[in-house]
Write an enzyme that holds these catalytic residues in place. Structure first.
Site, PDB file in Angstrom:
ATOM      1  N   SER A 106       0.845  -1.191   0.000  1.00 33.95           N
ATOM      2  CA  SER A 106       0.000   0.000   0.000  1.00 33.95           C
ATOM      3  C   SER A 106       0.876   1.234   0.000  1.00 33.95           C
ATOM      4  CB  SER A 106      -0.891   0.019   1.242  1.00 33.95           C
ATOM      5  OG  SER A 106      -0.126   0.293   2.410  1.00 33.95           O
ATOM      6  N   ASP A 107       0.330   2.350  -0.455  1.00 30.70           N
ATOM      7  CA  ASP A 107       0.977   3.617  -0.153  1.00 30.70           C
ATOM      8  C   ASP A 107       0.835   3.823   1.351  1.00 30.70           C
ATOM      9  OD1 ASP A 107       2.229   6.069  -0.312  1.00 30.70           O
ATOM     10  OD2 ASP A 107       1.004   6.808  -1.966  1.00 30.70           O
ATOM     11  N   CYS A 108       1.684   4.665   1.909  1.00 31.15           N
ATOM     12  CA  CYS A 108       1.771   4.727   3.367  1.00 31.15           C
ATOM     13  C   CYS A 108       0.507   5.296   4.003  1.00 31.15           C
ATOM     14  CB  CYS A 108       3.006   5.515   3.771  1.00 31.15           C
ATOM     15  SG  CYS A 108       4.519   4.672   3.248  1.00 31.15           S
TER      16      CYS A 108
END
Length: 741
Positions: free
Chosen positions: A276-278
């Site tokens: 995932s993106d953060c």
């Protein structure tokens, strides 16, 4: 003598027995190790073994950004998150290369490959040194969140600087080269692991990225937003893919099974892990509002094929989601297996002596070899946009040179975002000082701040006394970029007005007025990652150079270009428009009217544009008049340097489908190459157009090569905007063929 020979034979026998015993003991020791520690077994067998030894809690602990240590299994802590967009970022001393948009301007995949190979070597050295210090913390891992292959579909997006530009084909060629350079070519081990981000349909607005819903048609998805990701997966064998923060057509990217499983794994054959993106998973609850709580968010992501959570949701809630029946433990096992495989392929569980990439010379960090690549990249990235009356290169007998502007002596103007720390940064003023002829007066005053008027300014009057003024203006990461970095931006890092700050514009106007009064000349050098509107600046400048964020060697490269030691050869990888009115609304993700492929408005500087200190002539276009659908098209052309200066030319081939049955790009870049030509030299250049470049996405959402006529144009830019020669031809495609999307 006989006794001596007997003694020697006995000694040899004893040594042989000793060596054999030692070898057998070592082999026995290796065989007695647990399977996951035993190099005699395959990675698949070792992954299966270590997974079988873990509790559910231990499994989940390895699926977060920081994979904590499991002492009982002797598994050390590992940090998954790291950055190396244009050099190893957030680490110790490193080589800083040009920002990605500048690399796009080079049109040079081989250069990008060599740069990425240098980056990964430095990353390996840093990893080994960090381990020796016991540093297992942030930014120490070998798994990188780079490259960014999102399409730069709108010039107002502040993070467009991280991309290779607005063209899917150029982006795919440079992206594949970057991935291959980063991951290495060993048959067993990976040098580092690259990440194709942000998957998918992600390019602003920056301030809304955590809750924005991007609406995209299937045609636009497969024609524009997905091709670079597909190329990185299938050609580059990229090791990881990052899901974007936003939704696509109502579904969050990190919880989109169609995107992460059906397209990525089933259709494209992706074998790596998805991250995932953060902090994206928390947005399922707080912003996207598709989940009621964090357990549901963890379950949605896991069941959608997300292996790694950059953030805290998996760590906090995935175990509970399994216990509550929202996720099967077998799903966790499958997701974690892919992550463990990545660590095994990096050689993190093997004897360092057996891993080729753990033997890299530590002196390679910012070595002369890497500095030379940084210089080459900076040189090839800079684009000469204007050169009225041949002002550049500057004459060697110039008497008085005046350098000014907020970015003339500003290291921030070199680095963009996601940068590393170099002790070799050369500002523009320093680079000019290195190249200025002996006996020439050289003066510098800043004159104006980035976005504030100077209250006490001698520069405007004083500069006009010189022969040539070099004004280094533009943007830095303070004004554009990721929202948390652009601290001086009121627009969360986007550049919504596509303009220089008013303070800089007023300074340039005053400077030009005084320079003209004294019949002197003004050279404007601009930094930035976005194509700001240059309509007025174009008129003010006698010569105009776009330098992007050129890295540690930016000053040296600019100095060599200004004084004619090198000819500029960069080409803009994104369209420079004349006005904001030429653009569709920023939040509209429909490709109609966007980028050179679909824009009908006349640009100020078209995609692929750039001037040189010489001229080139194209003749002798040669290609078949007819090919069968599904065949590659081989095109050759003669390119001659007709000027007095040795230089590089970027040969670009564009294709137009003259009889497409559906709405299609006006033209598209289908092949390109760099060629170095000495003055008067001519070379035969061969370009290959792959079959998919002749395809369309039909109204039935199929990719088809249709029969009919195609126009082929070859030159130093797009044919309708050429300032130099180009050649046209036509080819007829017989039959039709269906291709995979």
């Amino acid at each position: 003598m006989k006794r001596y020979l007997i003694f020697c034979l006995v000694l040899i026998q004893l040594l042989f027995v000793s060596m054999l015993t030692a070898a057998q003991t070592g082999k026995c020791q290796e065989k007695c190790l647990p399977i996951y520690k035993n190099g005699l077994y395959s990675f698949e067998e070792r992954v299966k073994d270590v997974l079988s030894r873990m509790t559910l809690e231990e499994k989940v602990s390895q699926m977060a950004t920081t994979a904590i240590a499991i002492p009982r299994l002797e598994i050390p802590q590992y940090e998954w998150s790291n950055e190396c967009l244009h050099g190893l970022a957030r680490a110790g001393k490193t080589t800083v290369f040009p920002q990605s948009i500048g690399l796009g301007a080079t049109f040079d995949p081989d250069l990008v490959y060599r740069m990425a190979d240098a980056i990964s070597s430095e990353a390996r050295v840093y990893y080994e040194q960090a381990q020796e210090k016991g540093n297992w913390g942030k930014y120490t891992g070998l798994t990188f969140f780079s490259p960014n292959v999102n399409l730069y579909r709108d010039p107002r997006w502040g993070r467009g600087q991280e991309t290779y530009g607005e063209d899917p084909y150029l982006t795919s060629r440079l992206g594949v080269a970057f991935v291959k350079g980063l991951q290495g070519n060993d048959k067993k081990y990976m040098k580092t692991i690259a990440c194709a981000k942000h998957f998918a349909v992600h390019s602003g607005p920056e301030g809304k990225r955590r809750y924005f819903n991007a609406s995209a048609t299937t045609k636009d998805m497969y024609e524009t937003y997905l091709p670079a990701f597909k190329a990185l997966v299938q050609e580059g064998k990229v090791g990881s893919v990052m899901g974007a923060h936003n939704r696509i057509n109502g579904i969050p990217c990190n919880g989109n099974r169609e995107l992460l499983v059906d397209i990525l794994r089933k259709d494209w054959g992706f074998k790596g892990y998805v991250t995932s993106d953060c902090n994206s998973l928390s947005l399922f609850v707080t912003d996207h509002k598709v989940c009621k709580n964090k357990e549901q968010a963890a379950a949605l992501a896991a069941n959608s094929g997300l292996n790694l959570n950059c953030g805290w949701i998996y760590k906090a809630s995935l175990v509970k989601a399994v216990q509550n029946g929202l996720v099967k433990e077998s799903t966790v096992d499958s997701l974690l297996s892919t992550l463990l495989m990545a660590r095994f392929k990096l050689g993190l569980f093997d004897n360092p002596k057996k891993v080729i990439y753990r033997k890299i010379d530590r002196n390679i960090v910012n070595s002369k070899t890497h500095q030379d690549i940084a210089y080459e990249a900076a040189l090839k990235s800079m684009v000469l946009l204007e050169n009225k009356n041949g002002l550049l290169p500057l004459k060697k007998d110039i008497n008085y040179l005046y350098v000014t502007g907020p970015n003339a002596n500003n290291p921030d103007a070199l680095i963009g975002n996601y940068f590393g720390a170099s002790d070799r940064l050369t500002t523009f003023f320093e680079g000019i000082a290195q190249k200025v002829p002996v006996g020439t007066t050289l003066q510098y005053r800043q004159g104006v701040m980035l976005n504030m008027v100077a209250s006490n300014n001698w520069t405007v009057k004083e500069a006009a006394e010189s022969d040539v003024v070099i004004a280094c203006m533009g943007l830095t990461n303070m004004l554009e970029g990721e929202s948390m970095d652009a601290i001086a931006s009121n627009e969360k890092g986007d550049v919504l007005n596509l303009s220089l700050p008013e303070a800089q514009l007023n300074f340039l106007r005053d400077l030009k007025e005084n320079v003209d009064k004294h019949q002197k000349k003004l050279v404007v050098v601009l930094t930035g990652g976005c194509p700001i509107i240059l309509t007025e600046i174009r008129e003010l400048a006698d010569a105009l150079i776009y330098a992007w964020y050129p890295g540690e060697a930016g000053g040296k490269a600019l100095g060599d270009i200004l004084f004619g030691n090198e000819s500029p050869s960069g080409r803009v990888p994104i369209t420079f428009v004349k006005s904001l009115e030429d653009l569709p609304p920023f939040e509209n993700y429909n490709m109609e009217g966007r980028t050179y492929k679909y824009m009908k408005k006349v640009p100020l500087y078209p995609f692929g544009y750039g001037l040189s200190y010489t001229t080139f002539e194209y003749t002798g276009l040669n290609m078949p008049s007819t090919i069968k659908a599904g065949e590659a098209l081989i095109v050759s052309v003669k390119v001659k340097n007709t000027g007095m200066t040795d230089a590089d030319e970027v040969v670009q081939l564009y294709i137009s489908d003259d009889v497409a049955s559906v709405q299609n790009p006006i033209r598209r870049l289908a092949a390109f190459t760099r060629v170095s030509l000495k003055s008067g030299e001519e070379k035969n250049v061969v370009l290959t157009v792959q079959p998919d470049m002749m395809s369309v996405i039909t109204d039935c959402n199929q990719r088809m090569i249709e029969s009919g006529e195609f126009t082929i144009s070859v030159g130093g830019g797009q044919p309708v905007f050429q300032t130099q020669s180009y050649v046209n031809g036509r080819v007829n495609v017989e039959g039709s063929k269906k291709l995979e999307l």
